[in-house]
Design a protein around this motif. Structure first.
Motif, PDB file in Angstrom:
ATOM      1  N   GLY A  27      -8.116  -6.474  26.237  1.00  0.00           N
ATOM      2  CA  GLY A  27      -6.863  -5.957  25.724  1.00  0.00           C
ATOM      3  C   GLY A  27      -6.690  -4.470  25.956  1.00  0.00           C
ATOM      4  N   GLY A  28      -7.648  -3.846  26.620  1.00  0.00           N
ATOM      5  CA  GLY A  28      -7.508  -2.434  26.943  1.00  0.00           C
ATOM      6  C   GLY A  28      -7.767  -1.502  25.784  1.00  0.00           C
ATOM      7  N   ALA A  29      -8.324  -2.029  24.680  1.00  0.00           N
ATOM      8  CA  ALA A  29      -8.521  -1.168  23.511  1.00  0.00           C
ATOM      9  C   ALA A  29      -9.435   0.002  23.814  1.00  0.00           C
ATOM     10  N   GLY A  30     -10.418  -0.224  24.671  1.00  0.00           N
ATOM     11  CA  GLY A  30     -11.377   0.822  24.971  1.00  0.00           C
ATOM     12  C   GLY A  30     -10.790   1.954  25.787  1.00  0.00           C
ATOM     13  N   LYS A  31      -9.627   1.761  26.419  1.00  0.00           N
ATOM     14  CA  LYS A  31      -9.021   2.776  27.270  1.00  0.00           C
ATOM     15  C   LYS A  31      -7.913   3.554  26.575  1.00  0.00           C
ATOM     16  N   VAL A  32      -7.730   3.284  25.296  1.00  0.00           N
ATOM     17  CA  VAL A  32      -6.607   3.890  24.583  1.00  0.00           C
ATOM     18  C   VAL A  32      -6.660   5.404  24.606  1.00  0.00           C
ATOM     19  N   GLU A  33      -7.856   5.977  24.467  1.00  0.00           N
ATOM     20  CA  GLU A  33      -7.949   7.419  24.359  1.00  0.00           C
ATOM     21  C   GLU A  33      -7.447   8.099  25.635  1.00  0.00           C
ATOM     22  N   GLU A  34      -7.570   7.415  26.778  1.00  0.00           N
ATOM     23  CA  GLU A  34      -7.071   7.979  28.014  1.00  0.00           C
ATOM     24  C   GLU A  34      -5.581   7.694  28.181  1.00  0.00           C
ATOM     25  N   ALA A  35      -5.174   6.485  27.828  1.00  0.00           N
ATOM     26  CA  ALA A  35      -3.812   6.036  28.113  1.00  0.00           C
ATOM     27  C   ALA A  35      -2.789   6.567  27.125  1.00  0.00           C
ATOM     28  N   GLU A  36      -3.218   6.801  25.881  1.00  0.00           N
ATOM     29  CA  GLU A  36      -2.277   7.186  24.843  1.00  0.00           C
ATOM     30  C   GLU A  36      -2.596   8.573  24.301  1.00  0.00           C
ATOM     31  N   THR A  37      -1.586   9.325  24.028  1.00  0.00           N
ATOM     32  CA  THR A  37      -1.755  10.629  23.390  1.00  0.00           C
ATOM     33  C   THR A  37      -0.805  10.717  22.212  1.00  0.00           C
ATOM     34  N   PRO A  38      -1.177  11.501  21.199  1.00  0.00           N
ATOM     35  CA  PRO A  38      -0.327  11.590  20.014  1.00  0.00           C
ATOM     36  C   PRO A  38       0.845  12.541  20.206  1.00  0.00           C
ATOM     37  N   SER A  39       1.510  12.424  21.344  1.00  0.00           N
ATOM     38  CA  SER A  39       2.636  13.308  21.630  1.00  0.00           C
ATOM     39  C   SER A  39       3.924  12.737  21.058  1.00  0.00           C
ATOM     40  N   ALA A  40       4.930  13.594  20.946  1.00  0.00           N
ATOM     41  CA  ALA A  40       6.233  13.137  20.472  1.00  0.00           C
ATOM     42  C   ALA A  40       6.847  12.203  21.496  1.00  0.00           C
ATOM     43  N   VAL A  41       7.695  11.297  21.034  1.00  0.00           N
ATOM     44  CA  VAL A  41       8.393  10.374  21.936  1.00  0.00           C
ATOM     45  C   VAL A  41       9.705  11.045  22.315  1.00  0.00           C
ATOM     46  N   ASN A  42       9.760  11.554  23.539  1.00  0.00           N
ATOM     47  CA  ASN A  42      10.919  12.347  23.970  1.00  0.00           C
ATOM     48  C   ASN A  42      11.968  11.539  24.721  1.00  0.00           C
ATOM     49  N   GLU A  43      11.594  10.348  25.177  1.00  0.00           N
ATOM     50  CA  GLU A  43      12.533   9.491  25.877  1.00  0.00           C
ATOM     51  C   GLU A  43      12.893   8.307  24.984  1.00  0.00           C
ATOM     52  N   PRO A  44      14.115   7.777  25.087  1.00  0.00           N
ATOM     53  CA  PRO A  44      14.493   6.604  24.275  1.00  0.00           C
ATOM     54  C   PRO A  44      13.562   5.430  24.529  1.00  0.00           C
ATOM     55  N   VAL A  45      13.120   4.797  23.480  1.00  0.00           N
ATOM     56  CA  VAL A  45      12.223   3.653  23.594  1.00  0.00           C
ATOM     57  C   VAL A  45      12.560   2.653  22.488  1.00  0.00           C
ATOM     58  N   THR A  46      12.447   1.377  22.810  1.00  0.00           N
ATOM     59  CA  THR A  46      12.666   0.318  21.825  1.00  0.00           C
ATOM     60  C   THR A  46      11.342  -0.311  21.446  1.00  0.00           C
ATOM     61  N   VAL A  47      11.049  -0.337  20.178  1.00  0.00           N
ATOM     62  CA  VAL A  47       9.839  -0.972  19.650  1.00  0.00           C
ATOM     63  C   VAL A  47      10.242  -2.295  19.019  1.00  0.00           C
ATOM     64  N   LYS A  48       9.695  -3.397  19.543  1.00  0.00           N
ATOM     65  CA  LYS A  48       9.999  -4.723  18.998  1.00  0.00           C
ATOM     66  C   LYS A  48       9.026  -5.041  17.868  1.00  0.00           C
TER      67      LYS A  48
END
Length: 444
Positions: A30-51
């Motif tokens: 599920g890619g959980a181990g790669k989260v630290e590289e793939a995700e950063t706690p930055s602000a969401v600056n572009e429109p995004v829809t969360v289902k």
């Protein structure tokens, strides 16, 4: 309350879901181990829809807007949250997954986390929690423990959103009518059972009942009584189980209290009897608070949940809906910000004040429980008593579920209906649970 307890996907659903998921999973875990590289706690600056997928029983559309959509829009204008109602026909969790409509967040009870594991949707949120510097210690610890237990590991596959708090509700008018002292905080099941017997009587042609304690599994969970041993063999014929059934017999199953149609453990019918003034006491939860909104003239109050004399200080088991990010979500950071917003002090205080108890440890928030309910304006209720005991966290086997729980419920109902004695009911239940578990083991 709507739960996913015991849901098991069909083989066809698993095959379809596997085909869908294999196309979006680059990592078998599920890619959980790669989260630290793939995700950063930055602000969401572009429109995004969360289902976000959840049942009507957890959040209806009005509640979803009030506690999720509006607070998120205020804090993060670029995040839009889409509501997927899994209560609608054709939109259950397994159906939307099989159709390829994978939500970013799934909200459900403990067994939903097990379903996420089965469908390869489970995601360990701890890296995101650390990256966003979210303080998990703000949350009641047993609720975090409950999520880990249902995930079957130390990974944290979700965060709780609100707490179904439990208490003993009583009708003050009936107690006054029969000159019986009110229940008090800190009472045991035996003490409450004795009060129930004093209140049970036929008066002016009306049968008044003393107590509905809810199903026996509530107390079983309170003392963490296991259905299975370490070898996954049923334990239902052991002395602790017999004592549990004996206790329920003594406090509920006696003439005038458990006569038909109340020789079942149907919560809804008993809650109705309480609201209508024919039942003196009921062990209820947040839904009972909401039901009492429709009885403005009823003189009632609530005290702490009855305690087991061998395990004082505990209510029944943790009963929280949990917010889980799916492993396949492409919007994990935005999804986490949605969850973080739902767990903010502001939203949690609003939930508590409106009758959905907060999951925060804050005593200030707990004391505000129910205080914004318009129907209770000007009245003083002991609602904070519902938060004073610790919830228990049963460590259940992965083979236990709604199917084995139902065996226990059916066993006690067979005793209520005088179809079986306690020993026979427990012996039959033991055999049925062993058969269910062995069938699950063979399927592995």
């Amino acid at each position: 309350m709507k739960k996913y307890y015991g849901w098991k996907p069909s083989l066809a659903v698993l095959i379809a879901a596997s085909a869908v998921l294999s196309g979006c999973m680059g990592d078998p875990g599920g890619g959980a181990g790669k989260v630290e590289e793939a995700e950063t706690p930055s602000a969401v600056n572009e429109p995004v829809t969360v289902k976000l997928a959840t049942s009507q029983g957890i959040f209806n559309e009005a509640e979803f807007k009030q506690y999720i959509v509006d607070p998120v829009a205020k804090k993060y204008p670029n995040i839009n949250v889409e509501y997927i109602n899994t209560s609608e026909k054709g939109s259950s969790l397994n159906e939307i997954i099989a159709a390829g409509n994978i939500p970013d967040i799934v909200v459900g009870y403990g067994s939903t986390i097990k379903s996420l594991i089965e469908l390869q949707l489970f995601y360990n949120m701890e890296p995101l929690i650390k990256q966003n510097k979210f303080d998990v210690n703000r949350i009641i610890p047993e609720m975090i423990d409950y999520i880990r237990v249902n995930g079957g590991s130390n990974d944290l596959g979700g965060l709780p959103v609100y707490n179904n708090a439990f208490g003993l509700f009583y009708n003050k008018t009936l107690f006054d009518k029969f000159a019986v002292p009110y229940p008090k905080d800190g009472m045991t099941w035996e003490e409450i059972g004795d009060l129930g017997k004093k209140m049970t009587r036929n008066y002016d042609g009306v049968q008044y009942r003393g107590l509905f304690p809810d199903n026996v599994n509530r107390m079983v969970n309170q003392i963490t009584l296991y259905q299975l041993d370490k070898d996954n063999k049923a334990t239902i014929t052991t002395d602790p189980w017999k004592k549990a059934f004996d206790l329920w017999e003594s406090i509920y199953n006696y003439p005038g209290n458990s006569d038909a149609p109340y020789n079942t453990m149907n919560f809804g019918e008993n809650q109705k009897a309480f609201v209508e003034g024919r039942l003196a006491m009921i062990t209820g939860y947040s839904s009972t608070v909401n039901a009492l909104k429709s009885a403005p003239d009823m003189n009632w109050d609530v005290v702490t949940y009855p305690q087991h004399k061998d395990n004082m200080g505990f209510s029944t088991n943790v009963d929280t809906p949990n917010m889980s990010i799916t492993a396949q979500s492409k919007n994990k950071q935005a999804a986490f910000l949605v969850i973080e917003t739902a767990l903010s002090d502001e939203v949690q205080l609003q939930l508590a004040r409106n009758g959905k108890m907060s999951v925060l440890s804050s005593e200030k928030v707990k004391e505000e429980f129910g205080k914004a309910i318009p129907e209770f304006a000007g009245k003083t209720y002991n609602l904070s008593s519902m938060t004073r005991l610790k919830p228990s966290v049963p460590r259940i086997s992965k083979y236990q579920g709604s199917d084995t729980n139902k065996v226990i419920l059916d066993a006690y109902e067979s005793v209520l209906k005088k179809e079986k004695d306690i020993n026979t009911a427990l012996r039959d239940a033991d055999e049925q649970i062993n058969a269910i578990v062995q069938a699950k083991i063979r399927q592995e």
